[in-house]
Design a protein around this motif. Structure first.
Motif, PDB file in Angstrom:
ATOM      1  N   VAL A 107       0.018 -10.607   0.385  1.00 55.91           N
ATOM      2  CA  VAL A 107      -1.343 -10.161   0.136  1.00 55.91           C
ATOM      3  C   VAL A 107      -1.388  -9.341  -1.140  1.00 55.91           C
ATOM      4  O   VAL A 107      -0.489  -8.542  -1.413  1.00 55.91           O
ATOM      5  CB  VAL A 107      -1.889  -9.359   1.336  1.00 55.91           C
ATOM      6  CG1 VAL A 107      -1.064  -8.103   1.575  1.00 55.91           C
ATOM      7  CG2 VAL A 107      -3.355  -9.021   1.137  1.00 55.91           C
ATOM      8  N   VAL A 108      -2.419  -9.557  -1.920  1.00 54.06           N
ATOM      9  CA  VAL A 108      -2.653  -8.781  -3.128  1.00 54.06           C
ATOM     10  C   VAL A 108      -3.773  -7.775  -2.898  1.00 54.06           C
ATOM     11  O   VAL A 108      -3.623  -6.583  -3.161  1.00 54.06           O
ATOM     12  CB  VAL A 108      -3.000  -9.690  -4.322  1.00 54.06           C
ATOM     13  CG1 VAL A 108      -3.343  -8.856  -5.555  1.00 54.06           C
ATOM     14  CG2 VAL A 108      -1.847 -10.641  -4.616  1.00 54.06           C
ATOM     15  N   ALA A 109      -4.895  -8.266  -2.402  1.00 50.33           N
ATOM     16  CA  ALA A 109      -6.047  -7.418  -2.151  1.00 50.33           C
ATOM     17  C   ALA A 109      -6.975  -8.110  -1.181  1.00 50.33           C
ATOM     18  O   ALA A 109      -7.067  -9.336  -1.173  1.00 50.33           O
ATOM     19  CB  ALA A 109      -6.791  -7.088  -3.447  1.00 50.33           C
ATOM     20  N   THR A 110      -7.656  -7.335  -0.362  1.00 53.82           N
ATOM     21  CA  THR A 110      -8.625  -7.875   0.578  1.00 53.82           C
ATOM     22  C   THR A 110      -9.914  -7.083   0.492  1.00 53.82           C
ATOM     23  O   THR A 110      -9.919  -5.923   0.073  1.00 53.82           O
ATOM     24  CB  THR A 110      -8.115  -7.846   2.025  1.00 53.82           C
ATOM     25  OG1 THR A 110      -7.842  -6.491   2.414  1.00 53.82           O
ATOM     26  CG2 THR A 110      -6.845  -8.673   2.169  1.00 53.82           C
ATOM     27  N   ILE A 111     -10.993  -7.716   0.926  1.00 56.44           N
ATOM     28  CA  ILE A 111     -12.288  -7.058   0.929  1.00 56.44           C
ATOM     29  C   ILE A 111     -13.125  -7.606   2.072  1.00 56.44           C
ATOM     30  O   ILE A 111     -13.175  -8.816   2.309  1.00 56.44           O
ATOM     31  CB  ILE A 111     -13.006  -7.234  -0.431  1.00 56.44           C
ATOM     32  CG1 ILE A 111     -14.300  -6.418  -0.473  1.00 56.44           C
ATOM     33  CG2 ILE A 111     -13.262  -8.705  -0.728  1.00 56.44           C
ATOM     34  CD1 ILE A 111     -14.890  -6.306  -1.875  1.00 56.44           C
ATOM     35  N   THR A 112     -13.757  -6.718   2.820  1.00 53.50           N
ATOM     36  CA  THR A 112     -14.636  -7.126   3.898  1.00 53.50           C
ATOM     37  C   THR A 112     -16.016  -7.444   3.355  1.00 53.50           C
ATOM     38  O   THR A 112     -16.321  -7.185   2.187  1.00 53.50           O
ATOM     39  CB  THR A 112     -14.746  -6.032   4.963  1.00 53.50           C
ATOM     40  OG1 THR A 112     -15.449  -4.905   4.416  1.00 53.50           O
ATOM     41  CG2 THR A 112     -13.367  -5.585   5.436  1.00 53.50           C
ATOM     42  N   ASN A 113     -16.872  -7.999   4.222  1.00 49.60           N
ATOM     43  CA  ASN A 113     -18.230  -8.283   3.775  1.00 49.60           C
ATOM     44  C   ASN A 113     -18.996  -7.011   3.468  1.00 49.60           C
ATOM     45  O   ASN A 113     -19.989  -7.047   2.730  1.00 49.60           O
ATOM     46  CB  ASN A 113     -18.976  -9.120   4.813  1.00 49.60           C
ATOM     47  CG  ASN A 113     -19.100  -8.423   6.156  1.00 49.60           C
ATOM     48  OD1 ASN A 113     -18.272  -7.593   6.532  1.00 49.60           O
ATOM     49  ND2 ASN A 113     -20.142  -8.769   6.904  1.00 49.60           N
ATOM     50  N   GLY A 114     -18.535  -5.891   4.018  1.00 51.34           N
ATOM     51  CA  GLY A 114     -19.151  -4.611   3.742  1.00 51.34           C
ATOM     52  C   GLY A 114     -18.610  -3.917   2.513  1.00 51.34           C
ATOM     53  O   GLY A 114     -19.129  -2.865   2.125  1.00 51.34           O
ATOM     54  N   GLY A 115     -17.574  -4.492   1.919  1.00 54.39           N
ATOM     55  CA  GLY A 115     -17.055  -3.943   0.683  1.00 54.39           C
ATOM     56  C   GLY A 115     -15.823  -3.072   0.804  1.00 54.39           C
ATOM     57  O   GLY A 115     -15.365  -2.513  -0.203  1.00 54.39           O
ATOM     58  N   SER A 116     -15.271  -2.939   1.999  1.00 50.06           N
ATOM     59  CA  SER A 116     -14.045  -2.162   2.158  1.00 50.06           C
ATOM     60  C   SER A 116     -12.870  -2.930   1.575  1.00 50.06           C
ATOM     61  O   SER A 116     -12.704  -4.121   1.838  1.00 50.06           O
ATOM     62  CB  SER A 116     -13.787  -1.854   3.629  1.00 50.06           C
ATOM     63  OG  SER A 116     -14.820  -1.057   4.164  1.00 50.06           O
ATOM     64  N   ASN A 131      -8.590  -3.172   0.316  1.00 44.64           N
ATOM     65  CA  ASN A 131      -7.205  -2.774   0.461  1.00 44.64           C
ATOM     66  C   ASN A 131      -6.392  -3.476  -0.615  1.00 44.64           C
ATOM     67  O   ASN A 131      -6.683  -4.612  -0.969  1.00 44.64           O
ATOM     68  CB  ASN A 131      -6.654  -3.119   1.840  1.00 44.64           C
ATOM     69  CG  ASN A 131      -7.206  -2.246   2.936  1.00 44.64           C
ATOM     70  OD1 ASN A 131      -8.085  -2.664   3.698  1.00 44.64           O
ATOM     71  ND2 ASN A 131      -6.704  -1.027   3.025  1.00 44.64           N
ATOM     72  N   TYR A 132      -5.366  -2.799  -1.099  1.00 50.00           N
ATOM     73  CA  TYR A 132      -4.540  -3.332  -2.165  1.00 50.00           C
ATOM     74  C   TYR A 132      -3.068  -3.185  -1.828  1.00 50.00           C
ATOM     75  O   TYR A 132      -2.649  -2.223  -1.182  1.00 50.00           O
ATOM     76  CB  TYR A 132      -4.794  -2.593  -3.482  1.00 50.00           C
ATOM     77  CG  TYR A 132      -6.188  -2.744  -4.024  1.00 50.00           C
ATOM     78  CD1 TYR A 132      -6.503  -3.797  -4.869  1.00 50.00           C
ATOM     79  CD2 TYR A 132      -7.178  -1.831  -3.696  1.00 50.00           C
ATOM     80  CE1 TYR A 132      -7.786  -3.943  -5.376  1.00 50.00           C
ATOM     81  CE2 TYR A 132      -8.462  -1.966  -4.197  1.00 50.00           C
ATOM     82  CZ  TYR A 132      -8.758  -3.019  -5.036  1.00 50.00           C
ATOM     83  OH  TYR A 132     -10.031  -3.157  -5.541  1.00 50.00           O
ATOM     84  N   ALA A 133      -2.303  -4.144  -2.296  1.00 51.21           N
ATOM     85  CA  ALA A 133      -0.866  -3.997  -2.247  1.00 51.21           C
ATOM     86  C   ALA A 133      -0.452  -2.865  -3.173  1.00 51.21           C
ATOM     87  O   ALA A 133      -1.070  -2.645  -4.222  1.00 51.21           O
ATOM     88  CB  ALA A 133      -0.181  -5.294  -2.661  1.00 51.21           C
ATOM     89  N   ASP A 134       0.582  -2.152  -2.791  1.00 51.37           N
ATOM     90  CA  ASP A 134       1.034  -1.028  -3.611  1.00 51.37           C
ATOM     91  C   ASP A 134       1.376  -1.460  -5.035  1.00 51.37           C
ATOM     92  O   ASP A 134       1.175  -0.697  -5.985  1.00 51.37           O
ATOM     93  CB  ASP A 134       2.254  -0.364  -2.975  1.00 51.37           C
ATOM     94  CG  ASP A 134       1.908   0.419  -1.727  1.00 51.37           C
ATOM     95  OD1 ASP A 134       2.832   0.710  -0.942  1.00 51.37           O
ATOM     96  OD2 ASP A 134       0.725   0.760  -1.537  1.00 51.37           O
ATOM     97  N   SER A 135       1.865  -2.667  -5.181  1.00 52.12           N
ATOM     98  CA  SER A 135       2.306  -3.140  -6.479  1.00 52.12           C
ATOM     99  C   SER A 135       1.166  -3.345  -7.473  1.00 52.12           C
ATOM    100  O   SER A 135       1.413  -3.430  -8.680  1.00 52.12           O
ATOM    101  CB  SER A 135       3.090  -4.444  -6.327  1.00 52.12           C
ATOM    102  OG  SER A 135       2.295  -5.444  -5.716  1.00 52.12           O
TER     103      SER A 135
END
Length: 116
Positions: free
Chosen positions: A47-56, A58-62
């Motif tokens: 995983v590199v980055a994720t986003i919910t439909n609400g805009g939250s 998350n990112y990989a540390d790298s």
């Protein structure tokens, strides 16, 4: 069925930037999460980055501080702005969507190569 079409990959020098786009179409439910994953040669997809439909997000540390994920819900499109790119960012980048039933859809992938 959901189709994901990715674009924006290519060759860039270290320190440069690329912007990836992924447009979703088909039977898309209002509530979904999208993200970017990558797979380097000889390695598992991560995983590199994720986003919910609400805009939250998350990112990989790298990639924290260098990459930014965003989405346009009206266009069912997710973006990945990649700055200060490094050779270790070289990979095939895949777009992912998870619908309201938990079913996952993947894009075809777009290749990103970072040269030094």
């Amino acid at each position: 069925q959901v189709q994901l079409v990715e674009s924006g990959g290519g060759l860039v020098q270290a320190g440069g930037s690329l912007r990836l786009s992924c447009a979703a179409s088909g039977s898309i439910f209002s509530r979904n999460a999208m993200g970017w994953y990558r797979q380097a040669p000889g390695k598992q997809r991560e995983v590199v980055a994720t986003i919910t439909n609400g805009g939250s997000t998350n990112y990989a540390d790298s990639v924290k501080g260098r990459f930014t994920i965003s989405r346009d819900n009206a266009k069912n499109t997710v973006y990945l702005q990649m700055n200060s790119m490094k050779p270790e960012d070289t990979a095939v980048y895949y777009c992912k969507l998870v619908n309201a039933y938990g079913i996952m859809y993947w894009g075809q992938g777009t290749k990103v190569t970072v040269s030094s």
